[in-house]
Design a protein around this motif. Structure first.
Motif, PDB file in Angstrom:
ATOM      1  N   ASP A  59       0.835  -1.192   0.000  1.00 56.94           N
ATOM      2  CA  ASP A  59       0.000   0.000   0.000  1.00 56.94           C
ATOM      3  C   ASP A  59       0.875   1.249   0.000  1.00 56.94           C
ATOM      4  O   ASP A  59       2.119   1.167  -0.046  1.00 56.94           O
ATOM      5  CB  ASP A  59      -0.991  -0.014   1.166  1.00 56.94           C
ATOM      6  CG  ASP A  59      -0.327  -0.010   2.542  1.00 56.94           C
ATOM      7  OD1 ASP A  59       0.817   0.478   2.660  1.00 56.94           O
ATOM      8  OD2 ASP A  59      -0.957  -0.480   3.511  1.00 56.94           O
ATOM      9  N   THR A  71      -5.328   2.874  -4.490  1.00 56.12           N
ATOM     10  CA  THR A  71      -6.284   1.889  -4.011  1.00 56.12           C
ATOM     11  C   THR A  71      -5.757   0.500  -4.367  1.00 56.12           C
ATOM     12  O   THR A  71      -4.810   0.361  -5.145  1.00 56.12           O
ATOM     13  CB  THR A  71      -7.665   2.097  -4.631  1.00 56.12           C
ATOM     14  OG1 THR A  71      -7.573   1.914  -6.061  1.00 56.12           O
ATOM     15  CG2 THR A  71      -8.198   3.483  -4.316  1.00 56.12           C
ATOM     16  N   GLU A  93     -12.501  -3.161  -5.380  1.00 57.54           N
ATOM     17  CA  GLU A  93     -11.519  -2.105  -5.149  1.00 57.54           C
ATOM     18  C   GLU A  93     -11.649  -1.677  -3.697  1.00 57.54           C
ATOM     19  O   GLU A  93     -12.755  -1.388  -3.228  1.00 57.54           O
ATOM     20  CB  GLU A  93     -11.754  -0.919  -6.081  1.00 57.54           C
ATOM     21  CG  GLU A  93     -10.702   0.172  -5.935  1.00 57.54           C
ATOM     22  CD  GLU A  93     -10.945   1.364  -6.851  1.00 57.54           C
ATOM     23  OE1 GLU A  93     -10.050   2.238  -6.940  1.00 57.54           O
ATOM     24  OE2 GLU A  93     -12.030   1.440  -7.459  1.00 57.54           O
ATOM     25  N   ASP A 134     -10.027   0.681  -0.274  1.00 58.94           N
ATOM     26  CA  ASP A 134      -9.183   1.746   0.261  1.00 58.94           C
ATOM     27  C   ASP A 134      -8.352   1.121   1.373  1.00 58.94           C
ATOM     28  O   ASP A 134      -8.889   0.790   2.440  1.00 58.94           O
ATOM     29  CB  ASP A 134     -10.056   2.876   0.803  1.00 58.94           C
ATOM     30  CG  ASP A 134      -9.234   4.055   1.315  1.00 58.94           C
ATOM     31  OD1 ASP A 134      -8.093   3.834   1.801  1.00 58.94           O
ATOM     32  OD2 ASP A 134      -9.716   5.192   1.258  1.00 58.94           O
ATOM     33  N   ILE A 173     -14.413   0.024  -1.562  1.00 60.18           N
ATOM     34  CA  ILE A 173     -14.920   1.181  -2.298  1.00 60.18           C
ATOM     35  C   ILE A 173     -16.053   0.768  -3.216  1.00 60.18           C
ATOM     36  O   ILE A 173     -17.096   1.411  -3.295  1.00 60.18           O
ATOM     37  CB  ILE A 173     -13.790   1.836  -3.111  1.00 60.18           C
ATOM     38  CG1 ILE A 173     -12.686   2.342  -2.186  1.00 60.18           C
ATOM     39  CG2 ILE A 173     -14.328   2.969  -3.973  1.00 60.18           C
ATOM     40  CD1 ILE A 173     -11.449   2.831  -2.920  1.00 60.18           C
TER      41      ILE A 173
END
Length: 354
Positions: free
Chosen positions: A194, A239, A250, A252, A259
């Motif tokens: 991330d 993302t 998807e 976050d 999302i």
């Protein structure tokens, strides 16, 4: 050398109009880990002694599945298959070198900061130096020798995901630094980072976030649609896209929430996700390859005439092509003209008009 007589254009597919999708909202459960995790020691133990060569597990007919693709620092493409490792020039398709891997069926590839190619197999780790094509096999005390995923983190360390946990390795020193065998969800099927440099692991029970400084879990997302995660990719807007056995999501990663779920992939087994330099995303499934607009999630087109509809690996923007590994061989798609062609060295039955 790839011959050019059998071609198909997908220009019309790449140019079709977009249609509206209505992403559904799916609630997943974020489960923080309460463990106080010490950092791993700086002085790593010495590597384990070399292993003896295992017995051959490939019997009968040749297996043409292309399970992993990795571009190296020279721009060449490394093709990992169940028959070995091959280096090709992605501009021409010409074979540059073949690396013999007795009794190793490759499942994943990555490249470290020194340009060396690491391969994960069902019998352990191997490393190839592109400068010499020298092969080194490693016999670390991994949670399991069945390696499913590989990733180099922001510090240059190698993470190896197995079917029984993960391991952290110093690629320069060849040292096993630490392992995590009690991984929630058990199997590390896919890996990505991330925006904070933390590791996300796709498992049999959703997602686990790993602190890369300690190699301990710092949270997980359970109750994902499909449950079992097979593919992960971090998008240009940071993302994370998640492919499961029954959908495409998807998330976050910082807010730890979904999302959207892409409705067109509901019930589909997603096997590979890769972002191209133009920001669009390629999604491989058990039954076809799709080109998506990452911002809207809309399908731009489906790619026809591949060696197989079962997609195993992708390498976009390589020699101005998208390279596609399937269960029945390798193909490429021109990112300018949309031509689809198989690579004759990696398919079972070349078309008669070659």
């Amino acid at each position: 050398m790839i011959m050019a007589s059998w071609t198909r254009t997908i220009g019309t597919i790449l140019g079709v109009g977009l249609f509206s999708l209505h992403p559904s909202i799916v609630v997943a459960q974020w489960l923080p880990e309460a463990r106080n995790a010490p950092t791993f020691p700086r002085n790593a133990p010495p590597p384990a002694p070399p292993r003896s060569q295992p017995q051959n597990e490939r019997k009968g007919d040749r297996d043409f599945r292309v399970t992993a693709l990795q571009q190296d620092y020279t721009g060449d493409l490394w093709v990992g298959t169940w028959m070995g490792l091959t280096r090709i020039n992605p501009n021409t398709g010409a074979i540059v070198a073949r690396t013999s891997l007795p009794d190793y069926t490759l499942s994943s590839l990555t490249s470290d900061r020194s340009g060396r190619i690491w391969g994960g197999s069902y019998r352990g780790l191997v490393r190839v130096d592109p400068r010499s094509n020298e092969l080194t096999a490693y016999s670390f005390r991994l949670p399991s020798n069945r390696i499913l995923s590989l990733l180099i983190d922001n510090r240059g360390y190698l993470w190896a995901g197995t079917d029984r946990g993960i391991a952290l390795i110093s690629p320069d020193r060849g040292f096993l630094m630490t392992t995590l065998q009690d991984l929630p969800g058990v199997s590390a099927n896919a890996l990505t980072l991330d925006s904070e440099g933390q590791l996300w692991v796709g498992t049999l029970e959703g997602l686990v976030r790993i602190n890369t400084a300690s190699a301990y879990p710092i949270g997980r997302m359970a109750n994902l649609p499909g449950g079992i995660v097979q593919a992960l990719a971090t998008s240009p807007n940071e993302t994370i896209w998640v492919g499961t056995i029954a959908g495409l999501l998807e998330i976050d990663p910082l807010q730890r929430r979904i999302i959207r779920s892409i409705p067109e992939f509901a019930g589909r087994s997603v096997t590979s996700i890769r972002f191209a330099q133009n920001g669009r995303v390629w999604v491989g499934t058990e039954n076809g390859l799709y080109h998506l607009d990452a911002q809207t999630g809309k399908i731009i087109g489906e790619i026809p005439d591949l060696p197989s509809s079962r997609i195993l690996s992708l390498s976009p923007d390589t020699g101005n092509k998208l390279w596609v590994g399937t269960s029945e061989g390798l193909a490429w798609i021109s990112q300018t003209s949309g031509l689809v062609r198989p690579h004759l060295a990696f398919i079972r039955n070349p078309p008669n008009n070659y």
